[in-house]
Design an enzyme around this catalytic site. Structure first.
Site, PDB file in Angstrom:
ATOM      1  N   HIS A 271      -2.371   1.351  -7.797  1.00 60.45           N
ATOM      2  CA  HIS A 271      -1.219   1.040  -8.657  1.00 60.45           C
ATOM      3  C   HIS A 271      -1.706   0.410  -9.953  1.00 60.45           C
ATOM      4  O   HIS A 271      -2.669  -0.349  -9.953  1.00 60.45           O
ATOM      5  CB  HIS A 271      -0.262   0.063  -7.945  1.00 60.45           C
ATOM      6  CG  HIS A 271       1.101   0.074  -8.532  1.00 60.45           C
ATOM      7  ND1 HIS A 271       1.422  -0.654  -9.643  1.00 60.45           N
ATOM      8  CD2 HIS A 271       2.200   0.770  -8.204  1.00 60.45           C
ATOM      9  CE1 HIS A 271       2.681  -0.436  -9.960  1.00 60.45           C
ATOM     10  NE2 HIS A 271       3.182   0.433  -9.109  1.00 60.45           N
ATOM     11  N   ASP A 328       4.794   4.663  -2.248  1.00 60.72           N
ATOM     12  CA  ASP A 328       4.910   6.060  -1.789  1.00 60.72           C
ATOM     13  C   ASP A 328       4.157   6.341  -0.506  1.00 60.72           C
ATOM     14  O   ASP A 328       4.270   7.437   0.041  1.00 60.72           O
ATOM     15  CB  ASP A 328       4.390   6.997  -2.893  1.00 60.72           C
ATOM     16  CG  ASP A 328       5.295   6.973  -4.112  1.00 60.72           C
ATOM     17  OD1 ASP A 328       4.794   6.808  -5.234  1.00 60.72           O
ATOM     18  OD2 ASP A 328       6.526   7.094  -3.919  1.00 60.72           O
TER      19      ASP A 328
HETATM   20  C1  SDX Z   1       4.438   5.050  -8.406  1.00 62.92           C
HETATM   21  O1  SDX Z   1       4.040   2.262 -12.477  1.00 62.92           O
HETATM   22  C2  SDX Z   1       4.808   2.102 -11.450  1.00 62.92           C
HETATM   23  O2  SDX Z   1       5.341   1.036 -11.216  1.00 62.92           O
HETATM   24  C3  SDX Z   1       4.996   3.347 -10.574  1.00 62.92           C
HETATM   25  C4  SDX Z   1       5.793   3.121  -9.310  1.00 62.92           C
HETATM   26  C5  SDX Z   1       7.250   2.839  -9.587  1.00 62.92           C
HETATM   27  O3  SDX Z   1       7.904   2.200  -8.741  1.00 62.92           O
HETATM   28  O4  SDX Z   1       7.757   3.330 -10.616  1.00 62.92           O
HETATM   29  O5  SDX Z   1       5.247   2.027  -8.592  1.00 62.92           O
HETATM   30  C6  SDX Z   1       5.772   4.359  -8.410  1.00 62.92           C
HETATM   31  O6  SDX Z   1       4.225   5.929  -9.189  1.00 62.92           O
HETATM   32  C7  SDX Z   1       3.366   4.574  -7.452  1.00 62.92           C
HETATM   33  C8  SDX Z   1       1.986   5.320  -7.631  1.00 62.92           C
HETATM   34  C9  SDX Z   1       2.073   6.683  -6.951  1.00 62.92           C
HETATM   35  N1  SDX Z   1       0.900   7.495  -7.227  1.00 62.92           N
HETATM   36  C10 SDX Z   1      -0.078   7.729  -6.309  1.00 62.92           C
HETATM   37  O7  SDX Z   1      -0.079   7.241  -5.182  1.00 62.92           O
HETATM   38  C11 SDX Z   1      -1.163   8.688  -6.770  1.00 62.92           C
HETATM   39  C12 SDX Z   1      -2.550   8.131  -6.408  1.00 62.92           C
HETATM   40  N2  SDX Z   1      -2.792   6.949  -7.204  1.00 62.92           N
HETATM   41  C13 SDX Z   1      -3.493   7.099  -8.438  1.00 62.92           C
HETATM   42  O8  SDX Z   1      -3.478   8.324  -9.072  1.00 62.92           O
HETATM   43  C14 SDX Z   1      -3.565   5.853  -9.310  1.00 62.92           C
HETATM   44  O9  SDX Z   1      -3.904   4.803  -8.493  1.00 62.92           O
HETATM   45  C15 SDX Z   1      -2.335   5.490 -10.131  1.00 62.92           C
HETATM   46  C16 SDX Z   1      -1.830   6.642 -10.906  1.00 62.92           C
HETATM   47  C17 SDX Z   1      -1.250   4.975  -9.240  1.00 62.92           C
HETATM   48  C18 SDX Z   1      -2.743   4.362 -11.069  1.00 62.92           C
HETATM   49  O10 SDX Z   1      -3.627   4.920 -11.973  1.00 62.92           O
HETATM   50  P1  SDX Z   1      -4.443   4.000 -13.015  1.00 62.92           P
HETATM   51  O11 SDX Z   1      -3.889   2.620 -13.071  1.00 62.92           O
HETATM   52  O12 SDX Z   1      -4.540   4.789 -14.283  1.00 62.92           O
HETATM   53  O13 SDX Z   1      -5.847   3.869 -12.327  1.00 62.92           O
HETATM   54  P2  SDX Z   1      -7.054   4.888 -12.522  1.00 62.92           P
HETATM   55  O14 SDX Z   1      -6.592   6.287 -12.244  1.00 62.92           O
HETATM   56  O15 SDX Z   1      -7.698   4.596 -13.833  1.00 62.92           O
HETATM   57  O16 SDX Z   1      -8.039   4.455 -11.325  1.00 62.92           O
HETATM   58  C19 SDX Z   1      -8.879   3.283 -11.429  1.00 62.92           C
HETATM   59  C20 SDX Z   1     -10.058   3.579 -10.494  1.00 62.92           C
HETATM   60  C21 SDX Z   1     -10.729   4.917 -10.779  1.00 62.92           C
HETATM   61  O17 SDX Z   1     -12.065   4.822 -10.319  1.00 62.92           O
HETATM   62  P3  SDX Z   1     -13.238   4.594 -11.439  1.00 62.92           P
HETATM   63  O18 SDX Z   1     -13.064   5.714 -12.469  1.00 62.92           O
HETATM   64  O19 SDX Z   1     -12.930   3.207 -12.041  1.00 62.92           O
HETATM   65  O20 SDX Z   1     -14.516   4.683 -10.683  1.00 62.92           O
HETATM   66  O21 SDX Z   1      -9.589   3.671  -9.140  1.00 62.92           O
HETATM   67  C22 SDX Z   1      -9.800   5.011  -8.672  1.00 62.92           C
HETATM   68  C23 SDX Z   1     -10.027   5.882  -9.886  1.00 62.92           C
HETATM   69  O22 SDX Z   1     -10.830   7.007  -9.547  1.00 62.92           O
HETATM   70  N3  SDX Z   1      -8.566   5.391  -7.971  1.00 62.92           N
HETATM   71  C24 SDX Z   1      -8.518   6.064  -6.830  1.00 62.92           C
HETATM   72  C25 SDX Z   1      -7.157   6.149  -6.514  1.00 62.92           C
HETATM   73  N4  SDX Z   1      -6.424   5.549  -7.470  1.00 62.92           N
HETATM   74  C26 SDX Z   1      -7.307   5.080  -8.362  1.00 62.92           C
HETATM   75  N5  SDX Z   1      -9.490   6.590  -6.049  1.00 62.92           N
HETATM   76  C27 SDX Z   1      -9.078   7.231  -4.919  1.00 62.92           C
HETATM   77  N6  SDX Z   1      -7.778   7.358  -4.559  1.00 62.92           N
HETATM   78  C28 SDX Z   1      -6.795   6.832  -5.324  1.00 62.92           C
HETATM   79  N7  SDX Z   1      -5.510   6.946  -4.965  1.00 62.92           N
END
Ligand code: SDX
Length: 392
Positions: A271, A328
């Site tokens: 998140h 989710d």
């Molecule tokens: C919702 O914003 C809100 O409030 C949204 C929400 C709402 O109520 O409106 O809460 C609802 O959208 C919840 C999130 C649902 N999405 C997912 O579950 C999809 C999987 N999660 C990710 O794609 C990610 O964690 C996000 C999109 C939720 C957040 O993305 P960020 O903040 O841009 O983080 P990032 O993609 O830059 O990741 C940071 C690091 C990375 O690694 P490094 O490049 O630093 O080595 O964490 C890793 C990412 O690769 N990472 C994950 C991961 N999420 C982040 N690695 C594996 N699995 C994951 N799910």
């Protein structure tokens, strides 16, 4: 930074507005709507009470709530012509695309909802949308099942009416199961608002051009559809089913999630704001055990989900990146137990988020926020002269 422009991809450190609606503390895992903790509201409030609270800022008295519900009931029909638009979709159309399109189509049948400047005009547009959006959502489900586009029963509560519109079979009575009703009420409350997330920011920026409430919400539905946002609840179940089909080897998938060359992402984890735990995920996980227990539903993917969470909590790749289950991760397991098809999960998220989107749109308009128009850091070609085509 170039001159006065500071580049902030994904607006990770940018505040887009001042708002008094929802408070998040990502470190402490706190979520409050107008100052009320969601743990308290999820246990003790109805979804319509929470909608009123988010939109107007106070919990309603009984008289205020009854009057609000009465105004919504008066608008709880949609123009019959809307069914022709629905008929145009294939049964296989994703319900989020149907809902986004029909929300926009509502404008044609409610032109007075576009130019709303006074609180009264806004109120009329708001009750229209709160009344008609659930009809559209229920009809998107019925379209996919080849069922007639029916209404529910205005004598029921807002949430029970949604259930009846979704699940009443032709020529059969439909009695709302109190376990299902309370589970959906709680889930909708937990999804109701979340400050400036992707879809809410979309609603605000579209609304900032004064495009009108329905157009702004239609845009918000489209933004929510993405698998990185609300679409994650459907992606989680697809992922858990895939792991189950593949023998349930969660360790294999944890390794894939950490492999930079592997595009696999653990859906439902991580998140932008919550860096310890998502308080909604804690409540939903507990509710999943209760609801499945009360309904006598055994779902093997619940154990797979719990296994993934346990392993992630002990894995320093996830701990270092502060990746925990988000809203989710467990919600789809409950939706499935309520007989909601997987491709309708994100529509349920939209139904819950509707009052939050409306509240944020209303606040933006009442505060007379300027039109949203960010700048950029230009990285393209410098000035060039055009050559005639024969010389290119
Ligand atoms: C919702 O914003 C809100 O409030 C949204 C929400 C709402 O109520 O409106 O809460 C609802 O959208 C919840 C999130 C649902 N999405 C997912 O579950 C999809 C999987 N999660 C990710 O794609 C990610 O964690 C996000 C999109 C939720 C957040 O993305 P960020 O903040 O841009 O983080 P990032 O993609 O830059 O990741 C940071 C690091 C990375 O690694 P490094 O490049 O630093 O080595 O964490 C890793 C990412 O690769 N990472 C994950 C991961 N999420 C982040 N690695 C594996 N699995 C994951 N799910």
């Amino acid at each position: 930074t170039e001159g006065l422009i500071t580049l902030d991809r994904g607006f990770k450190n940018t505040g887009s507005c001042e708002s008094a609606i929802t408070f998040l503390d990502g470190e402490k895992g706190i979520l409050r709507y107008r100052g009320y903790a969601i743990e308290n509201l999820a246990e003790n409030a109805t979804f319509l009470e929470v909608a009123y609270l988010l939109i107007f800022g106070e919990l309603p008295t009984e008289t205020e709530l009854d009057s609000f519900h009465a105004d919504i009931k008066k608008e709880s029909h949609v123009d019959e012509e809307m069914k022709k638009i629905l008929d145009g979709f294939p049964k296989s159309a994703h319900p989020m695309g149907v809902v986004s399109s029909l929300t926009s189509a509502l404008i044609a049948f409610n032109p007075s909802s576009v130019n709303v400047d006074s609180k009264e005009d806004m109120y009329q547009a708001i009750v229209k949308l709160l009344a008609k959006f659930p009809v559209i959502c229920a009809w998107a489900l019925r379209k996919s099942k080849g069922q007639p586009f029916d209404y529910g029963d205005n004598k029921l509560s807002y949430v029970d009416n949604v259930l009846k519109m979704m699940f009443k079979k032709p020529n059969e009575d439909y009695e709302v199961d109190p376990v299902v009703s309370s589970a959906l009420n709680k889930l909708l409350i937990l999804h109701a608002d979340h400050e400036q997330n992707c879809s809410t920011s979309t609603v605000r920026i579209v609304g900032s051009s004064h495009a009108g409430l329905f157009a702004s919400i239609s845009a918000g539905v489209s933004a929510l559809w993405g698998p990185l946002h609300g679409g994650a609840n459907q992606a989680v179940i697809d992922m858990l089913e895939g792991i189950k089909e593949d023998g349930g080897d969660t360790k294999k998938y944890m390794a894939k999630a950490k492999d930079k060359d592997d595009p696999f992402r653990l859906m439902g984890f991580g998140h932008r704001v919550y860096k310890n735990f998502d308080p909604r995920a804690k409540i939903i996980k507990k509710s999943a055990d209760e609801v499945l227990g009360n309904l006598g539903v055994q779902d093997p993917v619940l154990d797979i989900a719990k296994g993934l969470e346990k392993e992630a909590l002990e894995d320093d790749y996830f701990v270092k990146r502060k990746l925990y289950p988000n809203v989710d991760f467990y919600s789809g397991i409950i939706y499935r137990a309520l007989d909601i098809p997987t491709n309708m999960f994100t529509v349920m998220f939209a139904l819950g988020r509707l009052p939050g989107w409306i509240a944020q749109w209303r606040e933006m308009r009442l505060m007379k926020e300027p039109i949203g128009r960010p700048r950029q850091v230009y990285t393209g070609e410098t000035h060039r002269e055009m050559k005639p085509i024969e010389k290119r």
